[in-house]
Design an enzyme around this catalytic site. Structure first.
Site, PDB file in Angstrom:
ATOM      1  N   LEU A 130       0.860  -1.177   0.000  1.00  0.00           N
ATOM      2  CA  LEU A 130       0.000   0.000   0.000  1.00  0.00           C
ATOM      3  C   LEU A 130       0.899   1.230   0.000  1.00  0.00           C
ATOM      4  O   LEU A 130       1.988   1.210   0.581  1.00  0.00           O
ATOM      5  CB  LEU A 130      -0.901   0.029   1.240  1.00  0.00           C
ATOM      6  CG  LEU A 130      -1.943  -1.084   1.389  1.00  0.00           C
ATOM      7  CD1 LEU A 130      -2.688  -0.926   2.710  1.00  0.00           C
ATOM      8  CD2 LEU A 130      -2.922  -1.081   0.223  1.00  0.00           C
ATOM      9  N   ASP A 131       0.441   2.314  -0.642  1.00  0.00           N
ATOM     10  CA  ASP A 131       1.204   3.565  -0.627  1.00  0.00           C
ATOM     11  C   ASP A 131       1.373   4.069   0.798  1.00  0.00           C
ATOM     12  O   ASP A 131       0.567   3.776   1.686  1.00  0.00           O
ATOM     13  CB  ASP A 131       0.470   4.643  -1.433  1.00  0.00           C
ATOM     14  CG  ASP A 131       0.405   4.341  -2.914  1.00  0.00           C
ATOM     15  OD1 ASP A 131       1.200   3.504  -3.383  1.00  0.00           O
ATOM     16  OD2 ASP A 131      -0.459   4.931  -3.596  1.00  0.00           O
ATOM     17  N   VAL A 132       2.402   4.872   1.001  1.00  0.00           N
ATOM     18  CA  VAL A 132       2.647   5.471   2.316  1.00  0.00           C
ATOM     19  C   VAL A 132       1.413   6.232   2.794  1.00  0.00           C
ATOM     20  O   VAL A 132       1.049   6.190   3.973  1.00  0.00           O
ATOM     21  CB  VAL A 132       3.864   6.414   2.263  1.00  0.00           C
ATOM     22  CG1 VAL A 132       4.008   7.208   3.559  1.00  0.00           C
ATOM     23  CG2 VAL A 132       5.136   5.627   1.996  1.00  0.00           C
ATOM     24  N   THR A 134      -1.723   5.694   2.056  1.00  0.00           N
ATOM     25  CA  THR A 134      -2.943   4.894   2.070  1.00  0.00           C
ATOM     26  C   THR A 134      -2.909   3.940   3.256  1.00  0.00           C
ATOM     27  O   THR A 134      -1.903   3.274   3.488  1.00  0.00           O
ATOM     28  CB  THR A 134      -3.099   4.089   0.768  1.00  0.00           C
ATOM     29  OG1 THR A 134      -3.132   4.989  -0.340  1.00  0.00           O
ATOM     30  CG2 THR A 134      -4.363   3.251   0.775  1.00  0.00           C
ATOM     31  N   HIS A 227      -0.521   4.091  -7.683  1.00  0.00           N
ATOM     32  CA  HIS A 227      -1.461   5.210  -7.550  1.00  0.00           C
ATOM     33  C   HIS A 227      -2.715   5.015  -8.406  1.00  0.00           C
ATOM     34  O   HIS A 227      -3.358   6.000  -8.781  1.00  0.00           O
ATOM     35  CB  HIS A 227      -0.796   6.538  -7.920  1.00  0.00           C
ATOM     36  CG  HIS A 227       0.340   6.927  -7.034  1.00  0.00           C
ATOM     37  ND1 HIS A 227       1.068   8.086  -7.224  1.00  0.00           N
ATOM     38  CD2 HIS A 227       0.881   6.329  -5.943  1.00  0.00           C
ATOM     39  CE1 HIS A 227       2.008   8.175  -6.306  1.00  0.00           C
ATOM     40  NE2 HIS A 227       1.916   7.116  -5.505  1.00  0.00           N
TER      41      HIS A 227
END
Length: 317
Positions: A130-132, A134, A227
């Site tokens: 997961l993105d930082v 999110t 993203h």
């Protein structure tokens, strides 16, 4: 500096160093690839062969300072094969270029969890990310079996990845699919964009709740591009609320107290890697997202928004 033992003449550099130094072969290959292993004063490669009378010099770099663990990262599910964490915002899945903050792996290590050694050194056990910015449910493999099975499952898209996002405005139609290729933005560093010739990206969405200025949306990913949700929502003119990086209104973000996009991984559905039994692990909204959602539902400053429309449970998938 030391001479090559007779028993190791003809061996590859990485294999010989592993036997001499007691390090893993992959670690010795990294050292050779980094130019810190010299044979007769010259940097060598990991696959070079040792000869009689060679002199080896090895410099082992000081280990990097480990990122600070996150003491409040909750565990949603755990057994001998997998651990599913409730990843907080501001935490990366693993270390990487330019990131010195906390990571999921450092937190699990600090908490005493054994993670498989399978995978590249900096992201052992990581089967998806997961993105930082999110938050939500993220799986890490504890066993070698789980790493192999789950890595394949994510690659073959047999995992159900469900996200909730609050996006600006109202999507039309209320349920649909965005099929648009994604690649790195040609002129803006770190940004992705919908670009002809990019990698195929497919996002399915359903409306959960309509508010005056935004909507709560359930999203199912068919692909997993960097993203992807943020880019697709921005591309159709409805960026995630708070996502100023992709065009969201900064004034609204400030009013809602958001310093990141309203995007949360609410559920992972999968077959257990050992038993094959179907499983589902869910993550509740964190405090910042819940507070922003309540403000959008019941805005304190603008009485005109009280005439909002709302969809009930039947709108959920």
């Amino acid at each position: 500096m030391f001479p090559v033992p007779d028993a190791l003449v003809g061996e590859r550099v990485d294999a010989a160093l592993a036997r001499m130094l007691g390090l893993s072969r992959s670690r010795c290959a990294e050292l050779a690839g980094g130019g810190t292993v010299l044979i007769n004063g010259v940097a060598c490669g990991k696959s070079d062969r040792l000869s009689a009378n060679d002199m080896i010099e090895v410099t082992i770099p000081e280990p990097e300072k480990k990122p600070t663990p996150v003491t409040d990262m909750a565990i949603l599910y755990e057994d001998e094969d997998i651990v599913v964490v409730d990843k907080p915002v501001g935490v990366a899945a693993h270390t990487g270029p330019g990131w010195q903050g906390p990571t999921v792996l450092s937190n699990l290590e600090a908490a005493g969890y054994r993670i498989t050694s399978y995978g590249p050194p900096e992201r052992q056990g990581i089967v998806h990310r997961l993105d930082v910015g999110t938050s939500g449910a993220m799986m890490v493999a504890k066993s070698e079996l789980a790493y192999t099975v789950m890595k394949r499952a994510f690659k073959e898209r047999t995992i159900e990845k469900v996200y909730h996002a609050v996006v600006a405005g109202h999507l039309d139609p209320t349920s649909g699919t965005i099929d648009a290729p994604i690649a790195r933005h040609p002129s803006r560093e770190w940004r992705m964009a919908v670009i002809d010739g990019g990698k195929r990206a497919v996002t399915h969405y359903d409306t959960v709740e309509l508010m005056a200025l935004a909507q709560l949306t359930e999203i199912h990913l068919e692909t997993g591009r960097t993203h992807q949700i943020r880019v697709h929502m921005a591309a159709v003119g409805h960026p995630c609320v708070g996502d100023t990086f992709y065009g969201a209104d900064p004034t609204q973000a400030k009013r809602l107290g958001l310093t990141r996009q309203w995007l949360h991984a609410v559920r992972l559905g999968f077959a257990h890697p050992r038993t094959g039994m179907p499983m589902s692990v869910s993550s509740p909204y964190p405090g910042d997202l819940q507070a922003a959602l309540e403000e959008l539902r019941h805005p304190r400053a603008d009485p005109l928004t009280k005439g909002r429309a709302r969809m009930g449970p039947a709108a959920k998938r």
